[in-house]
Design a protein around this motif. Structure first.
Motif, PDB file in Angstrom:
ATOM      1  N   ALA A 112       9.580  30.632  80.292  1.00  0.00           N
ATOM      2  CA  ALA A 112       9.982  30.897  78.913  1.00  0.00           C
ATOM      3  C   ALA A 112      11.481  30.658  78.811  1.00  0.00           C
ATOM      4  CB  ALA A 112       9.632  32.328  78.536  1.00  0.00           C
ATOM      5  N   LEU A 113      11.881  29.860  77.856  1.00  0.00           N
ATOM      6  CA  LEU A 113      13.282  29.476  77.707  1.00  0.00           C
ATOM      7  C   LEU A 113      13.800  29.929  76.345  1.00  0.00           C
ATOM      8  CD1 LEU A 113      15.610  27.727  78.987  1.00  0.00           C
ATOM      9  CD2 LEU A 113      14.714  25.866  77.588  1.00  0.00           C
ATOM     10  N   PRO A 114      14.862  30.751  76.323  1.00  0.00           N
ATOM     11  CA  PRO A 114      15.439  31.131  75.024  1.00  0.00           C
ATOM     12  C   PRO A 114      16.137  29.927  74.397  1.00  0.00           C
ATOM     13  CG  PRO A 114      16.738  32.067  76.819  1.00  0.00           C
ATOM     14  CD  PRO A 114      15.568  31.368  77.442  1.00  0.00           C
ATOM     15  N   VAL A 115      15.826  29.676  73.129  1.00  0.00           N
ATOM     16  CA  VAL A 115      16.390  28.526  72.431  1.00  0.00           C
ATOM     17  C   VAL A 115      16.797  28.918  71.014  1.00  0.00           C
ATOM     18  CG1 VAL A 115      15.084  26.791  73.746  1.00  0.00           C
ATOM     19  CG2 VAL A 115      14.113  27.749  71.653  1.00  0.00           C
ATOM     20  N   GLU A 116      17.653  28.082  70.449  1.00  0.00           N
ATOM     21  CA  GLU A 116      18.002  28.180  69.038  1.00  0.00           C
ATOM     22  C   GLU A 116      17.459  26.919  68.376  1.00  0.00           C
ATOM     23  OE1 GLU A 116      21.994  29.577  67.308  1.00  0.00           O
ATOM     24  OE2 GLU A 116      22.102  27.377  67.379  1.00  0.00           O
ATOM     25  N   ILE A 117      16.706  27.097  67.304  1.00  0.00           N
ATOM     26  CA  ILE A 117      16.028  25.969  66.667  1.00  0.00           C
ATOM     27  C   ILE A 117      16.393  25.873  65.194  1.00  0.00           C
ATOM     28  CG2 ILE A 117      13.766  25.048  65.998  1.00  0.00           C
ATOM     29  CD1 ILE A 117      12.621  26.148  68.511  1.00  0.00           C
ATOM     30  N   THR A 118      16.537  24.639  64.751  1.00  0.00           N
ATOM     31  CA  THR A 118      16.643  24.324  63.330  1.00  0.00           C
ATOM     32  C   THR A 118      15.512  23.351  63.031  1.00  0.00           C
ATOM     33  OG1 THR A 118      19.047  24.561  63.387  1.00  0.00           O
ATOM     34  CG2 THR A 118      18.116  23.310  61.542  1.00  0.00           C
ATOM     35  N   VAL A 119      14.799  23.599  61.952  1.00  0.00           N
ATOM     36  CA  VAL A 119      13.662  22.760  61.589  1.00  0.00           C
ATOM     37  C   VAL A 119      13.834  22.306  60.142  1.00  0.00           C
ATOM     38  CG1 VAL A 119      11.153  22.637  61.391  1.00  0.00           C
ATOM     39  CG2 VAL A 119      12.177  24.101  63.128  1.00  0.00           C
ATOM     40  N   ALA A 120      13.596  21.029  59.912  1.00  0.00           N
ATOM     41  CA  ALA A 120      13.710  20.468  58.566  1.00  0.00           C
ATOM     42  C   ALA A 120      12.532  19.546  58.290  1.00  0.00           C
ATOM     43  CB  ALA A 120      15.013  19.684  58.440  1.00  0.00           C
ATOM     44  N   PRO A 121      12.055  19.535  57.049  1.00  0.00           N
ATOM     45  CA  PRO A 121      10.965  18.622  56.709  1.00  0.00           C
ATOM     46  C   PRO A 121      11.444  17.176  56.698  1.00  0.00           C
ATOM     47  CG  PRO A 121      11.720  19.786  54.754  1.00  0.00           C
ATOM     48  CD  PRO A 121      12.473  20.347  55.918  1.00  0.00           C
ATOM     49  N   LEU A 122      10.541  16.273  57.003  1.00  0.00           N
ATOM     50  CA  LEU A 122      10.811  14.831  56.924  1.00  0.00           C
ATOM     51  C   LEU A 122      10.003  14.253  55.780  1.00  0.00           C
ATOM     52  CD1 LEU A 122      10.605  13.746  60.658  1.00  0.00           C
ATOM     53  CD2 LEU A 122      12.650  13.951  59.254  1.00  0.00           C
ATOM     54  N   ARG A 123      10.649  13.402  55.015  1.00  0.00           N
ATOM     55  CA  ARG A 123       9.988  12.774  53.870  1.00  0.00           C
ATOM     56  C   ARG A 123       9.914  11.265  54.068  1.00  0.00           C
ATOM     57  NH1 ARG A 123       9.917  16.559  49.697  1.00  0.00           N
ATOM     58  NH2 ARG A 123      11.215  18.373  50.138  1.00  0.00           N
ATOM     59  N   ASP A 124       8.885  10.676  53.527  1.00  0.00           N
ATOM     60  CA  ASP A 124       8.790   9.214  53.593  1.00  0.00           C
ATOM     61  C   ASP A 124       9.597   8.599  52.452  1.00  0.00           C
ATOM     62  OD1 ASP A 124       7.232   9.406  51.276  1.00  0.00           O
ATOM     63  OD2 ASP A 124       5.351   8.940  52.307  1.00  0.00           O
ATOM     64  N   GLU A 125       9.530   7.290  52.337  1.00  0.00           N
ATOM     65  CA  GLU A 125      10.330   6.591  51.330  1.00  0.00           C
ATOM     66  C   GLU A 125       9.954   6.974  49.906  1.00  0.00           C
ATOM     67  OE1 GLU A 125       6.939   4.337  52.956  1.00  0.00           O
ATOM     68  OE2 GLU A 125       8.766   5.010  53.917  1.00  0.00           O
ATOM     69  N   ASN A 126       8.783   7.585  49.698  1.00  0.00           N
ATOM     70  CA  ASN A 126       8.348   8.042  48.374  1.00  0.00           C
ATOM     71  C   ASN A 126       8.687   9.503  48.121  1.00  0.00           C
ATOM     72  OD1 ASN A 126       7.138   5.514  47.820  1.00  0.00           O
ATOM     73  ND2 ASN A 126       5.377   6.120  49.062  1.00  0.00           N
ATOM     74  N   GLY A 127       9.288  10.166  49.114  1.00  0.00           N
ATOM     75  CA  GLY A 127       9.650  11.571  48.963  1.00  0.00           C
ATOM     76  C   GLY A 127       8.570  12.542  49.389  1.00  0.00           C
ATOM     77  N   SER A 128       7.439  12.043  49.851  1.00  0.00           N
ATOM     78  CA  SER A 128       6.356  12.918  50.308  1.00  0.00           C
ATOM     79  C   SER A 128       6.692  13.469  51.691  1.00  0.00           C
ATOM     80  CB  SER A 128       5.043  12.144  50.398  1.00  0.00           C
ATOM     81  OG  SER A 128       4.688  11.640  49.132  1.00  0.00           O
ATOM     82  N   ILE A 129       6.358  14.720  51.913  1.00  0.00           N
ATOM     83  CA  ILE A 129       6.605  15.336  53.220  1.00  0.00           C
ATOM     84  C   ILE A 129       5.563  14.821  54.203  1.00  0.00           C
ATOM     85  CG2 ILE A 129       6.703  17.504  54.504  1.00  0.00           C
ATOM     86  CD1 ILE A 129       7.583  18.751  51.758  1.00  0.00           C
ATOM     87  N   VAL A 130       6.045  14.265  55.301  1.00  0.00           N
ATOM     88  CA  VAL A 130       5.155  13.668  56.299  1.00  0.00           C
ATOM     89  C   VAL A 130       5.238  14.373  57.653  1.00  0.00           C
ATOM     90  CG1 VAL A 130       5.114  11.399  55.221  1.00  0.00           C
ATOM     91  CG2 VAL A 130       6.903  11.941  56.882  1.00  0.00           C
ATOM     92  N   GLY A 131       6.150  15.322  57.772  1.00  0.00           N
ATOM     93  CA  GLY A 131       6.297  16.031  59.035  1.00  0.00           C
ATOM     94  C   GLY A 131       7.559  16.859  59.042  1.00  0.00           C
ATOM     95  N   GLY A 132       7.974  17.197  60.232  1.00  0.00           N
ATOM     96  CA  GLY A 132       9.182  17.990  60.392  1.00  0.00           C
ATOM     97  C   GLY A 132       9.934  17.569  61.640  1.00  0.00           C
ATOM     98  N   ALA A 133      11.249  17.727  61.576  1.00  0.00           N
ATOM     99  CA  ALA A 133      12.101  17.456  62.734  1.00  0.00           C
ATOM    100  C   ALA A 133      12.646  18.785  63.222  1.00  0.00           C
ATOM    101  CB  ALA A 133      13.238  16.511  62.351  1.00  0.00           C
ATOM    102  N   SER A 134      12.612  18.984  64.513  1.00  0.00           N
ATOM    103  CA  SER A 134      13.181  20.213  65.073  1.00  0.00           C
ATOM    104  C   SER A 134      14.310  19.838  66.021  1.00  0.00           C
ATOM    105  CB  SER A 134      12.116  21.034  65.801  1.00  0.00           C
ATOM    106  OG  SER A 134      11.621  20.353  66.908  1.00  0.00           O
ATOM    107  N   PHE A 135      15.362  20.613  65.926  1.00  0.00           N
ATOM    108  CA  PHE A 135      16.547  20.420  66.753  1.00  0.00           C
ATOM    109  C   PHE A 135      16.724  21.713  67.536  1.00  0.00           C
ATOM    110  CE2 PHE A 135      16.863  18.195  62.732  1.00  0.00           C
ATOM    111  CZ  PHE A 135      16.854  16.894  63.193  1.00  0.00           C
ATOM    112  N   CYS A 136      16.736  21.592  68.841  1.00  0.00           N
ATOM    113  CA  CYS A 136      16.622  22.746  69.732  1.00  0.00           C
ATOM    114  C   CYS A 136      17.785  22.782  70.717  1.00  0.00           C
ATOM    115  CB  CYS A 136      15.292  22.604  70.465  1.00  0.00           C
ATOM    116  SG  CYS A 136      14.879  23.927  71.573  1.00  0.00           S
ATOM    117  N   ARG A 137      18.343  23.966  70.914  1.00  0.00           N
ATOM    118  CA  ARG A 137      19.432  24.144  71.873  1.00  0.00           C
ATOM    119  C   ARG A 137      19.079  25.246  72.861  1.00  0.00           C
ATOM    120  NH1 ARG A 137      25.264  25.468  69.714  1.00  0.00           N
ATOM    121  NH2 ARG A 137      24.079  27.298  69.223  1.00  0.00           N
ATOM    122  N   ASP A 138      19.341  24.999  74.112  1.00  0.00           N
ATOM    123  CA  ASP A 138      19.146  25.994  75.171  1.00  0.00           C
ATOM    124  C   ASP A 138      20.224  27.062  75.007  1.00  0.00           C
ATOM    125  OD1 ASP A 138      18.963  27.494  77.493  1.00  0.00           O
ATOM    126  OD2 ASP A 138      19.148  25.776  78.842  1.00  0.00           O
TER     127      ASP A 138
END
Length: 166
Positions: free
Chosen positions: A95-121
């Motif tokens: 188990a690793l303690p992390v700090e995470i930021t998560v943001a939705p990803l949109r396609d060229e039409n503005g529809s949400i297609v997923g999410g990007a997570s940025f993680c720091r140890d």
């Protein structure tokens, strides 16, 4: 996964990619990982080829599972999160303690297609914080003990103060 879909995922991922040292991943709205950078490989031990196609839930502890499911659902409707502290599970099971930021990803039409997570140890930061807290408690104990020593009027009171401080 179709070639067109993979190309679109790569395009969205490159647009959101923060750099070579940030541990990052991209997942579809259902939580399936589609992209994983080399820093994430080093952090959690999974190579991109072995984590792609797996669920983000494979990286969370059982205690964090409900919160992670909730986050996946909320990102899929456009919410962002973070930074916040949590725990992720590496390939080796640690188990690793992390700090995470998560943001939705949109396609060229503005529809949400997923999410990007940025993680720091943050294991080093957690360790330093725990050490500092322990040192503060020890210093408080010493301070209270020294007050009792100074107030002592006899050897017996010094002895009692010393026993109470242990």
């Amino acid at each position: 996964m179709s070639t067109r879909r993979m190309s679109q995922d790569r395009w969205r991922f490159r647009r959101s990619w923060p750099g070579p040292t940030t541990r990052s991943g991209v997942a579809r709205t259902d939580g399936i990982i589609t992209q994983w950078n080399p820093a994430a490989e080093r952090l959690l031990g999974f190579e991109s080829s072995e984590i792609a196609g797996r669920s983000l839930l494979d990286l969370v502890t059982q205690a964090e599972r409900s919160a992670a499911e909730n986050m996946i659902n909320r990102v899929s409707v456009g919410e962002s999160f973070g930074p916040f502290e949590t725990v992720r599970v590496g390939k080796d099971g640690r188990a690793l303690p992390v700090e995470i930021t998560v943001a939705p990803l949109r396609d060229e039409n503005g529809s949400i297609v997923g999410g990007a997570s940025f993680c720091r140890d943050i294991s080093e930061r957690k360790s330093v914080s725990e050490s500092l807290s322990r040192t503060i408690r020890e210093l408080e104990t010493l301070f209270h003990l020294s007050e009792r020593f100074q107030a002592a009027k006899s050897a017996e009171e010094v002895y009692e103060a010393a026993l109470a401080g242990c």
